[in-house]
Structures are given as structure tokens and as C-alpha cells.
Write an enzyme that holds these catalytic residues in place. Structure first.
Site, PDB file in Angstrom:
ATOM      1  N   LYS A 193       0.763  -0.632  -0.034  1.00 49.55           N
ATOM      2  CA  LYS A 193      -0.151  -0.105  -0.249  1.00 49.55           C
ATOM      3  C   LYS A 193       0.778   1.103  -0.172  1.00 49.55           C
ATOM      4  CE  LYS A 193      -1.565   2.265   3.326  1.00 49.55           C
ATOM      5  NZ  LYS A 193      -1.681   3.868   2.509  1.00 49.55           N
TER       6      LYS A 193
ATOM      7  N   SER B 180       5.455   7.419  10.210  1.00 50.17           N
ATOM      8  CA  SER B 180       5.933   8.167  11.714  1.00 50.17           C
ATOM      9  C   SER B 180       6.169   6.889  12.677  1.00 50.17           C
ATOM     10  CB  SER B 180       4.259   9.012  11.675  1.00 50.17           C
ATOM     11  OG  SER B 180       3.424   8.182  12.294  1.00 50.17           O
ATOM     12  N   THR B 181       6.120   7.206  13.971  1.00 49.56           N
ATOM     13  CA  THR B 181       6.293   7.178  14.739  1.00 49.56           C
ATOM     14  C   THR B 181       4.858   6.542  15.313  1.00 49.56           C
ATOM     15  OG1 THR B 181       8.384   7.046  15.911  1.00 49.56           O
ATOM     16  CG2 THR B 181       7.339   6.495  17.846  1.00 49.56           C
TER      17      THR B 181
ATOM     18  N   GLU C  20      10.658   1.127  10.027  1.00 43.36           N
ATOM     19  CA  GLU C  20      11.208   2.588   9.612  1.00 43.36           C
ATOM     20  C   GLU C  20      10.395   3.674  10.196  1.00 43.36           C
ATOM     21  OE1 GLU C  20      14.646   4.762   8.141  1.00 43.36           O
ATOM     22  OE2 GLU C  20      12.775   4.473   7.010  1.00 43.36           O
TER      23      GLU C  20
ATOM     24  N   CYS D  64      12.107  11.306   7.027  1.00 45.93           N
ATOM     25  CA  CYS D  64      12.691  10.885   8.417  1.00 45.93           C
ATOM     26  C   CYS D  64      14.214  11.303   8.603  1.00 45.93           C
ATOM     27  CB  CYS D  64      12.368   9.237   8.977  1.00 45.93           C
ATOM     28  SG  CYS D  64      13.021   8.206   7.772  1.00 45.93           S
TER      29      CYS D  64
ATOM     30  N   GLU E 132       8.795  15.636  16.130  1.00 44.80           N
ATOM     31  CA  GLU E 132       9.405  15.660  14.787  1.00 44.80           C
ATOM     32  C   GLU E 132       8.504  16.576  13.974  1.00 44.80           C
ATOM     33  OE1 GLU E 132      10.354  11.951  11.388  1.00 44.80           O
ATOM     34  OE2 GLU E 132       8.845  12.071  13.025  1.00 44.80           O
TER      35      GLU E 132
END
Length: 487
Positions: free
Chosen positions: A183, A237-238, A259, A293, A390
Site C-alpha cells: 500500500k 511515523s512512530t 522504520e 525521517c 518531529e
């Protein structure tokens, strides 16, 4: 030949790509071009049923083609043919990518697309060179560690580098003998669909690559929770990574590579080459408008050279030429959406309200699209939103230090540990501090990845689990079993 193009002239591949054909859309997400804000297309949303169709197609393709059982050299050859076609169709891919993304078309043909072809060639070479091991045992036994592919891998890629991220996922998975249901981001789907069509054209069996479009809540959750997806690979994203872990845990344990986010420091010492440091620091936060990132978003500089370095960075920021992604002369990217641009502005405003000062930038740019000025923020401490969050935009924070211990204290982030930069001409210091910096990738006297695909990437702390790129990525797409035979 100029790469500039009319954005309204591009024919878009609409629909999901399952097997060897486009499948009609089921639902839609309105899409706007970052460079001018114009609504131009609708992204379809794959339901759980359509994701299941893609997974079953992948399983059947694995069985019918015997992709994991053929001579590994044949997988290698097919992947090389695919890389050839990517290079041959680089201009078409560049236009599809530039239209919907934040990537200027002038950066794509030799940059993102050329690198993606290289990455696929790199992983292709592992197909017939990495395998099982015969391990030492006593004379009465034969010990082996055998490896084999997982089967169907589920992959989810972000919007900031669509083709590169697809190559990161598809290259090692296919070389290792798997099929993939991928995706791409609902903001940037079109170049990935074309990439998959080229794979079939190259002779990779239809159904080994399936592209399903949609959002994270519906389509992403269906992928990560599907019982026949044997392994998950995600870049994003985290927060999204945490949701993926939770969804996997609810639906059954499976291996994953994640990641995730970063808030990467760049430490500049007084003995560094100031011009080189200024160029690297500026590029790290203005490339793709800081939407990466690994963006080097925290500048930590020795106090005595701070004024000189700041002046050099401000001049470089001012000289960058913004423009629409379809103009080959453009050097500076828009923000992906108005929502994200507003989030950047909100974080800057919150930081300024707590005492921060914008030395340059700190505002949206007065031009069409979602552009935000390169920004340098000073007067902050470790609790400032500009340090903690971030931001995912062109915002560079500035802090100064007196000695190594203070520098290391400022560099350590409570949440992230993805990358770090270190600028010094003292070799002993470079070695000493690279051992101490808590990050998965450290660059010394430079910042950013090169074409050395053997170097893996991945983070410490909340910046991820496992590695992309390098031998690690190929091995992460194969599972191992121990075998002991009595003689």
C-alpha cells in the site's frame, strides 16, 4: 530535453493493481497537488475484501510460478530486467511522481528513480549468493541452518519518497522469494502503480506484486491484520508504527520491520570545515523541505563558531529556489498538504510563545501551493516543542555547547534515535563520539545517504524495529530453521 511538464496533461493509472491489471476503485479520497493546491484526482480505497483478493492473488502466484523454488539466478535476471525498464521509463515515472508528491521533477530521473533501479539490482544479487549454512557439530550429526521466504509480505510506504520506498520494500522481498501486497500513501500512489506494471512487463510473474490503494485505517489495517500476510514492513511515523504493532498483536503475532520517525542532531565542532558543514546542514533540512525521517533538524554547534555557521546557513537558505514540482528549475519543495503546513506553523508558534526566536523563516511562503519558508529557530531548551516534536518540515533548531559532554547531552533525544551528523576534523573525537551517539546511522563530515546500498538504515529507541537496505533487509525477508541430522 527539458523535464518540465504541464501537470494537467498527465494520464493517471487509476485503480488498484492486482495480478496484471488495474481493478476499479471502490471508494475515493480527494487528492490535491502540493505545488498549487488544485484538486486533480481521487484515490480509491481498498476494502478488507479487496485486500484479501490481493493476498490470495499473491499466494496463487507464488504457487503457480514456483518463484521461491526456481533457480535463484532466474529471480536475479528478472529483477535486473525490471531495473532496466525502470531506467528506460524514468521520465514517465518522474512525471507521475512529481505531479502528486513533493519531489521536484529535476531531482527524480538521476536521483530517486536511478537510485531505485540501483537498489533493485543490489538486492537481486543476493538471490543466488545468500543461503543456508552448514554449522559445526559432533561427528555423529549434521547441523544446518536453513532459510526460506516468508510467503506473502505486506508493505506500507510513505508519501515523501514514493518510488524509493517501494524499491526498499519490493527489492529484498522479491529477491528473497516472496510475493508482496503493498500500500503506497494515498497522497502519492500513481508512480508505484506504474512501477508494478513494469515488473510484470519485465517477466516477474503477475501477482507477485499487488498494489492496493487506500488509507491506513481501512486498507493499512486490513494488510497488517491479514492472517495470510506472513511479515510486515512499514516506513512512516512512530505513531502509525505503534498502531501497526497494536493491530498485529490483536490479530496474531508476526515479524515486522518498522522504520519510524526521527529528530536527528547535527553536532558541529570548532575544528570542522565550516563551509562543508554549512552546506551539509542546510541541505539536510531543505532537501524535500525537511520532509524526511532522517532530516538533520537539530543543529548543535560549538559556541565560538556559531555566528559564522549561522550566517553561512542563512545565506544558503535564502538562495534556494522554490517552485512547482513540475518545473525542472525548482530546487525547493512544497509541503505535502495544507494540514501539514498548518501543523508546522502551529509548532513554530508554540515554540515562539515559550521564548524561541526565528532567525529566518517561520512563515508560509506567498506563492501558490503549500510552501513553507526554510526556518532557523534559536533561543530554545530541551523542552521546546521545536525540539521535542518531529516537525517533518524545513525547520532547523539551534543550540550551542561549550564542551563534548554538553554536546552529547543535547544530542540525546528522549524518543528518537534514527540518525545523527558529526562534523569534526579530529579523528579521535569522531570515533569516540560515534560510539556514544544513540542513533542507527551516523554520518561524519557529511549528512545523508549515498548510493552505498550495503549500509542498512534503521533506528534506536522509538525510531524503529529492524533494518531496511543492506544485507539486513534481504535476511529480514527470509525465515530460518535449525536442522540436526543424526548420521
Amino acid at each position: 530535453m527539458s523535464l518540465s511538464f504541464d501537470p494537467d496533461s498527465i494520464a493517471l493509472p487509476m485503480g488498484h493493481f492486482i495480478g496484471d491489471r488495474l481493478v476499479a476503485a471502490e471508494g475515493v479520497i480527494a487528492m490535491r497537488r502540493p505545488s498549487d493546491g488544485k484538486a486533480y484526482a481521487d484515490c480509491p480505497v481498498a476494502s478488507a475484501d479487496l485486500v484479501d483478493q490481493a493476498v490470495q492473488t499473491a499466494k496463487k502466484a507464488l504457487k503457480d510460478s514456483n518463484w521461491s523454488g526456481i533457480r535463484p539466478r532466474e529471480r536475479l535476471k528478472a529483477l535486473h530486467r525490471w531495473a532496466d525498464l525502470i531506467e528506460k521509463n524514468a521520465v514517465e515515472l518522474a512525471k507521475l511522481e512529481a505531479l502528486s508528491s513533493t519531489r521536484p521533477v529535476g531531482h527524480l530521473v538521476d536521483g530517486d528513480i536511478g537510485i531505485s533501479a540501483e537498489q533493485i539490482r543490489f538486492f537481486a544479487e543476493f538471490a543466488d549468493k545468500e543461503g543456508s549454512d552448514l554449522v559445526p557439530t559432533d561427528d555423529g550429526n549434521l547441523g544446518m541452518i536453513m532459510t526460506e521466504p516468508y510467503g506473502v509480505v505486506g508493505a506500507i510506504t510513505p508519501w515523501n519518497f514514493p518510488l524509493n520506498m517501494a524499491a526498499w520494500k519490493l527489492g529484498p522481498a522479491l529477491a528473497a522469494g516472496n510475493a508482496v501486497v503493498l500500500k503506497p500513501s494515498e497522497l502519492t500512489p500513481f508512480s508505484t502503480i506504474r512501477l508494478a506494471k513494469l515488473a510484470v512487463q519485465a517477466g516477474i510473474p503477475a501477482g507477485l506484486i499487488n498494489i492496493v490503494l487506500g488509507d491506513g485505517m481501512t486498507t493499512g489495517s486490513a494488510i497488517t491484520g491479514h492472517p495470510d500476510i506472513a511479515k510486515v514492513s512499514f516506513t512512516g511515523s512512530t505513531r502509525a508504527g505503534s498502531a501497526i504493532i497494536e493491530n498485529i498483536a490483536r490479530n496474531g503475532i508476526k515479524p515486522m520491520t518498522l522504520e519510524l520517525g526521527g529528530k536527528s542532531p547535527q553536532l558541529v565542532f570548532a575544528d570542522a570545515d565550516i563551509d562543508k558543514a554549512a552546506a551539509a546542514v542546510t541541505a539536510s533540512i531543505t532537501s524535500n523541505a525537511g520532509q524526511a525521517c532522517v532530516a538533520g533538524s537539530r543543529l548543535i554547534v560549538e559556541k565560538g563558531i556559531a555566528p559564522m555557521l549561522i550566517d553561512a546557513i542563512r545565506k544558503r537558505m535564502a538562495a534556494i529556489l522554490p517552485g512547482p514540482t513540475w518545473d525542472a528549475a525548482s530546487q525547493y519543495s512544497p509541503i505535502i498538504s495544507e494540514k501539514q503546513r498548518q501543523r508546522i506553523d502551529d509548532i513554530i508558534a508554540a515554540s515562539v510563545s515559550e521564548g524561541a526566536e526565528c532567525l529566518t523563516g517561520g512563515r508560509s511562503m506567498d506563492m501558490p501551493g503549500y510552501f513553507y519558508a526554510p526556518t532557523l529557530v534559536a533561543g530554545i531548551d530541551q523542552n521546546s516543542p521545536a525540539i521535542v516534536e518531529e516537525i517533518f518540515g524545513p525547520v532547523l533548531t539551534l543550540q550551542t555547547f561549550e564542551d563534548e559532554e554538553e554536546a552529547m547531552s543535547l544530542a540525546d533525544h528522549p524518543s528518537y534515535g534514527l540518525a545523527a551528523g558529526l562534523f569534526t576534523n579530529d579523528l579521535s573525537r569522531a570515533i569516540r563520539l560515534t560510539r556514544r551517539l544513540q542513533a542507527g546511522t551516523i554520518w561524519v563530515n557529511r549528512y545523508g545517504r549515498s548510493r552505498d546500498h550495503i549500509l542498512p538504515t534503521g533506528g534506536y529507541k522509538q525510531s524503529g524495529i529492524g533494518k531496511d537496505l543492506g544485507r539486513d533487509a534481504f535476511q529480514a525477508n527470509r525465515k530460518s530453521k535449525s536442522v540436526l541430522i543424526s548420521l
